[in-house]
Design a protein around this motif. Structure first.
Motif, PDB file in Angstrom:
ATOM      1  N   VAL A 142      -6.790 -25.175   0.944  1.00 37.00           N
ATOM      2  CA  VAL A 142      -6.368 -25.061  -0.550  1.00 37.00           C
ATOM      3  C   VAL A 142      -7.856 -25.562  -1.151  1.00 37.00           C
ATOM      4  CG1 VAL A 142      -5.097 -26.457  -2.441  1.00 37.00           C
ATOM      5  CG2 VAL A 142      -4.277 -26.196  -0.168  1.00 37.00           C
ATOM      6  N   PHE A 143      -7.792 -24.495  -2.342  1.00 36.63           N
ATOM      7  CA  PHE A 143      -9.357 -24.614  -2.907  1.00 36.63           C
ATOM      8  C   PHE A 143      -9.153 -24.360  -4.411  1.00 36.63           C
ATOM      9  CE2 PHE A 143      -8.474 -20.263  -1.464  1.00 36.63           C
ATOM     10  CZ  PHE A 143      -9.013 -19.522  -2.501  1.00 36.63           C
ATOM     11  N   LEU A 144     -10.300 -25.027  -5.084  1.00 33.86           N
ATOM     12  CA  LEU A 144     -10.372 -24.812  -6.526  1.00 33.86           C
ATOM     13  C   LEU A 144     -11.401 -23.823  -6.729  1.00 33.86           C
ATOM     14  CD1 LEU A 144     -10.323 -28.392  -8.033  1.00 33.86           C
ATOM     15  CD2 LEU A 144      -8.639 -26.635  -8.745  1.00 33.86           C
ATOM     16  N   LYS A 152     -13.182 -21.758 -15.669  1.00 35.32           N
ATOM     17  CA  LYS A 152     -11.679 -22.182 -15.923  1.00 35.32           C
ATOM     18  C   LYS A 152     -11.118 -22.480 -14.218  1.00 35.32           C
ATOM     19  CE  LYS A 152      -8.108 -19.823 -16.657  1.00 35.32           C
ATOM     20  NZ  LYS A 152      -7.055 -18.827 -17.089  1.00 35.32           N
ATOM     21  N   LEU A 153     -11.051 -23.846 -13.898  1.00 34.32           N
ATOM     22  CA  LEU A 153     -10.797 -24.074 -12.443  1.00 34.32           C
ATOM     23  C   LEU A 153      -9.177 -23.710 -12.375  1.00 34.32           C
ATOM     24  CD1 LEU A 153     -12.537 -27.111 -11.682  1.00 34.32           C
ATOM     25  CD2 LEU A 153     -13.044 -24.842 -11.156  1.00 34.32           C
ATOM     26  N   GLU A 154      -8.716 -22.945 -11.373  1.00 28.87           N
ATOM     27  CA  GLU A 154      -7.437 -22.821 -10.976  1.00 28.87           C
ATOM     28  C   GLU A 154      -7.238 -23.203  -9.422  1.00 28.87           C
ATOM     29  OE1 GLU A 154      -5.027 -19.927 -13.277  1.00 28.87           O
ATOM     30  OE2 GLU A 154      -6.828 -18.682 -13.164  1.00 28.87           O
ATOM     31  N   SER A 179      -7.855 -30.026 -12.604  1.00 32.89           N
ATOM     32  CA  SER A 179      -8.941 -30.937 -12.443  1.00 32.89           C
ATOM     33  C   SER A 179      -9.256 -31.144 -10.994  1.00 32.89           C
ATOM     34  CB  SER A 179      -8.739 -32.203 -13.195  1.00 32.89           C
ATOM     35  OG  SER A 179      -7.552 -32.666 -13.099  1.00 32.89           O
ATOM     36  N   ASP A 180      -8.015 -31.610 -10.155  1.00 34.50           N
ATOM     37  CA  ASP A 180      -8.260 -31.878  -9.016  1.00 34.50           C
ATOM     38  C   ASP A 180      -6.859 -31.982  -8.088  1.00 34.50           C
ATOM     39  OD1 ASP A 180      -6.741 -33.896 -10.205  1.00 34.50           O
ATOM     40  OD2 ASP A 180      -8.095 -35.833  -9.365  1.00 34.50           O
ATOM     41  N   PHE A 181      -6.804 -32.199  -6.759  1.00 34.32           N
ATOM     42  CA  PHE A 181      -5.714 -31.852  -5.983  1.00 34.32           C
ATOM     43  C   PHE A 181      -5.737 -32.923  -4.580  1.00 34.32           C
ATOM     44  CE2 PHE A 181      -8.716 -28.969  -4.442  1.00 34.32           C
ATOM     45  CZ  PHE A 181      -8.484 -29.061  -3.069  1.00 34.32           C
ATOM     46  N   VAL A 191      -0.366 -31.623  -4.385  1.00 34.34           N
ATOM     47  CA  VAL A 191      -0.110 -32.212  -5.907  1.00 34.34           C
ATOM     48  C   VAL A 191      -1.328 -32.216  -6.486  1.00 34.34           C
ATOM     49  CG1 VAL A 191       0.158 -34.509  -6.881  1.00 34.34           C
ATOM     50  CG2 VAL A 191       1.358 -34.136  -4.843  1.00 34.34           C
ATOM     51  N   PHE A 192      -1.321 -31.936  -7.867  1.00 27.69           N
ATOM     52  CA  PHE A 192      -2.553 -31.555  -8.609  1.00 27.69           C
ATOM     53  C   PHE A 192      -2.352 -31.921  -9.989  1.00 27.69           C
ATOM     54  CE2 PHE A 192      -0.140 -27.708  -8.890  1.00 27.69           C
ATOM     55  CZ  PHE A 192      -0.273 -27.302 -10.170  1.00 27.69           C
ATOM     56  N   ARG A 193      -3.324 -32.321 -10.691  1.00 31.53           N
ATOM     57  CA  ARG A 193      -3.475 -32.515 -12.123  1.00 31.53           C
ATOM     58  C   ARG A 193      -3.965 -31.180 -12.960  1.00 31.53           C
ATOM     59  NH1 ARG A 193      -7.046 -36.615 -14.253  1.00 31.53           N
ATOM     60  NH2 ARG A 193      -8.454 -35.952 -12.976  1.00 31.53           N
ATOM     61  N   ALA A 194      -3.214 -30.926 -13.934  1.00 32.77           N
ATOM     62  CA  ALA A 194      -3.692 -29.918 -14.743  1.00 32.77           C
ATOM     63  C   ALA A 194      -3.253 -30.093 -16.406  1.00 32.77           C
ATOM     64  CB  ALA A 194      -3.036 -28.457 -14.311  1.00 32.77           C
ATOM     65  N   ASN A 195      -3.625 -29.467 -17.203  1.00 30.81           N
ATOM     66  CA  ASN A 195      -3.343 -29.641 -18.612  1.00 30.81           C
ATOM     67  C   ASN A 195      -2.756 -28.360 -19.349  1.00 30.81           C
ATOM     68  OD1 ASN A 195      -5.739 -28.293 -18.576  1.00 30.81           O
ATOM     69  ND2 ASN A 195      -6.816 -29.423 -20.133  1.00 30.81           N
TER      70      ASN A 195
END
Length: 292
Positions: A142-144, A152-154, A179-181, A191-195
């Motif tokens: 799994v990678f950002l 723009k990170l996905e 932002s992170d996972f 599980v990850f954080r996003a806006n």
């Protein structure tokens, strides 16, 4: 340490005996980096070695003094392996091997029996793979990365053979990103954080690690003035996270089950805190609940 002052890698039997050097010869600017990893066979050791100023390559050495094998492609001046992780049969690493300052993700056989494979995500100009993690069963990476638009990170997932990849997050506009996972302990999900609503309104999401269904929100849809400020996966298939609100901050726990509602962990605080994220070793689960 040799005469040039560069750190080297040595192995010795715990009961005394002959000492072996794990790395090859060093240049005047060379050194072995400190993040070496002992292989599961107990005989191999994986390490990054500075070849020249700004040039770092990845090797497999031996605790019995066998000549090391290079795992990455030979690097041009200024290209470097940034980090790596060792799975039973593979080594995964980030490096700007093909072009300086374009950091991509590669997978090499742990025994150096074949050339590394690049995860086939073609990055735009000024883009990088920023972070990665192996699933617990070592089947997926799994990678950002800013894979579609620079800066723009996905979130992406690839099988360990690096032959394909899939995006895990929902569609995001130019001002939105991940932002992170963290990968769940059973290797089934991320599980990850996003806006996705933009601004600082970061929320929690869960996606199957293989991308077989869309990501879904954990807990309620947060109003614009609230955000999830940190996250920590617990062993009981739940997430401990910090919720920053207009007037206060509170730690909450939410299950990974569909439709689960968060419950408070402790009283609200009047300043944002992330102690559990930076000092996670102080947490433990008991039959009675969570202790910190």
């Amino acid at each position: 340490v040799d005469g040039s002052g560069g750190a080297e890698l040595y192995a010795a039997p715990t009961r005394g005996g002959r000492v072996f050097r794990g790395n090859g010869p060093l240049s005047a600017e060379g050194a072995v980096e400190s993040d070496y990893v002992l292989g599961a066979d107990g005989r191999s050791v994986y390490f990054r070695q500075t070849i020249a100023a700004g040039t770092v390559e990845l090797f497999r050495g031996s605790v019995v003094g066998r000549s090391p094998d290079r795992l990455c492609a030979p690097h041009a001046v200024g290209s470097a392996v940034q980090e790596f992780a060792v799975a039973p049969d593979h080594v995964v690493y980030r490096a700007d091997s093909r072009a300086n300052n374009v950091v991509e993700l590669f997978v090499a056989p742990a025994d150096a029996s074949a050339d590394p494979e690049r995860v086939p995500l073609d990055l735009p100009v000024n883009a990088d793979v920023h972070a990665f993690a192996l699933s617990e069963d070592a089947s997926r990476i799994v990678f950002l990365a800013d894979g579609a638009t620079a800066f723009k990170l996905e979130l992406y997932s690839a099988p360990i053979d690096a032959q394909s990849f899939v995006r895990l997050n929902q569609d995001l506009d130019s001002s939105e990103d991940v932002s992170d996972f963290q990968v769940t302990p059973d290797s089934s999900a991320v599980v990850f954080r996003a806006n996705p609503d933009g601004g600082t309104n970061r929320e929690l999401f869960l996606a199957p690690i293989d991308g077989s269904s869309p990501a879904r929100r954990l807990g309620p849809d947060l109003p614009a003035e609230e955000r999830v400020s940190s996250l920590y996966l617990l062993r009981d298939a739940s997430v401990l996270y910090g919720l920053t609100r207009a007037a206060d901050w509170q730690a909450q726990v939410v299950s990974l089950d569909v439709g689960a509602q968060p419950v408070p962990f402790g009283p609200p605080a009047f300043a944002e805190r992330d102690t559990f994220a930076t000092s996670a070793h102080f947490l433990c689960m008991t039959d009675a609940g969570l202790l910190s």
